[in-house]
Enzyme design. Sequence first.
Site, PDB file in Angstrom:
ATOM      1  N   TYR A  27       0.934  -1.149  -0.183  1.00  0.00           N
ATOM      2  CA  TYR A  27       0.082   0.000  -0.064  1.00  0.00           C
ATOM      3  C   TYR A  27       0.794   1.374   0.021  1.00  0.00           C
ATOM      4  CZ  TYR A  27      -4.056   2.984   1.558  1.00  0.00           C
ATOM      5  OH  TYR A  27      -4.949   3.985   1.494  1.00  0.00           O
TER       6      TYR A  27
ATOM      7  N   TYR B 232      -5.486   4.389  -7.667  1.00  0.00           N
ATOM      8  CA  TYR B 232      -5.417   4.324  -6.172  1.00  0.00           C
ATOM      9  C   TYR B 232      -7.011   3.745  -5.964  1.00  0.00           C
ATOM     10  CZ  TYR B 232      -5.527   5.911  -1.406  1.00  0.00           C
ATOM     11  OH  TYR B 232      -5.589   6.089  -0.077  1.00  0.00           O
TER      12      TYR B 232
END
Length: 260
Positions: free
Chosen positions: A164, A214
């Site tokens: 992430y 994203y």
Amino acid sequence: MTYGGSYTDSPTTRYDAMYGMTSPGAYVAMMYRRYAHEYGVPDGALAPIAINNRRNAALNPVAVMREEITEEQYLTSRYIADPLRLYDYCIINDGGVALILTTLDKARDLAKRPVRVAATAARASVSNYYTSTDFFHSAAQDVARRVYSASGYGPQDMDCLQIYDNFTPTVLFSLEGFDHAPRGEAWKWATADRIARDGEVPINTAGGHTGESYMQGWGHHVEAVRQIRGEAGPRQVADCNVAQYICASPITTSHVLVGE
């Protein structure tokens, strides 16, 4: 810092907003400044991560940002929140991700190779601020201990990492917190060769949040499945069978995915 944005009104955020601290990006920039000071990190140390993401995204037909960048482009890009530059930030986009979970017995009867969730673990490290003076290290160490123990796999067993990366420093924090790199040395450890698709530890093979899209980490999960199934095309990691998802943030999480 040249940055602005909205914020949720509270007694603590009002104080922060006076100084432009209105987004996680500003806080991560502050954390990275501390990290760089503590460990003697030179300017430009994040470049290999940003460049690697774009290099992988260039081979991904669903990526938003499909143009590679050079080190010069990275270094001359504008600061968003010093010391973080344009290419250190995730992109903002629309999109959708779907993951279907079922029992392993049912999955074995389906058309594609099953990918098993071997283990998952999480821990909160939440405050009024998106900062951690130890870069989420203590939370990550706890999650790492549990996810490795439950899965039976360790850092040395991972064929690729999907990390992430809302901002590139979180890749360094994740590598150290989950025992892939020595503490304080991930910026030296994560060389362009080591984290490349054909490197020792391929990272964010779809392009990550700064290249592919994203999607709050969900795209990373899909890419892990693609890699394990051998469906990643020109960015396929050879003999990929075990993948780890890592998120070092106020909610620190990790999953180990294994092909069956």
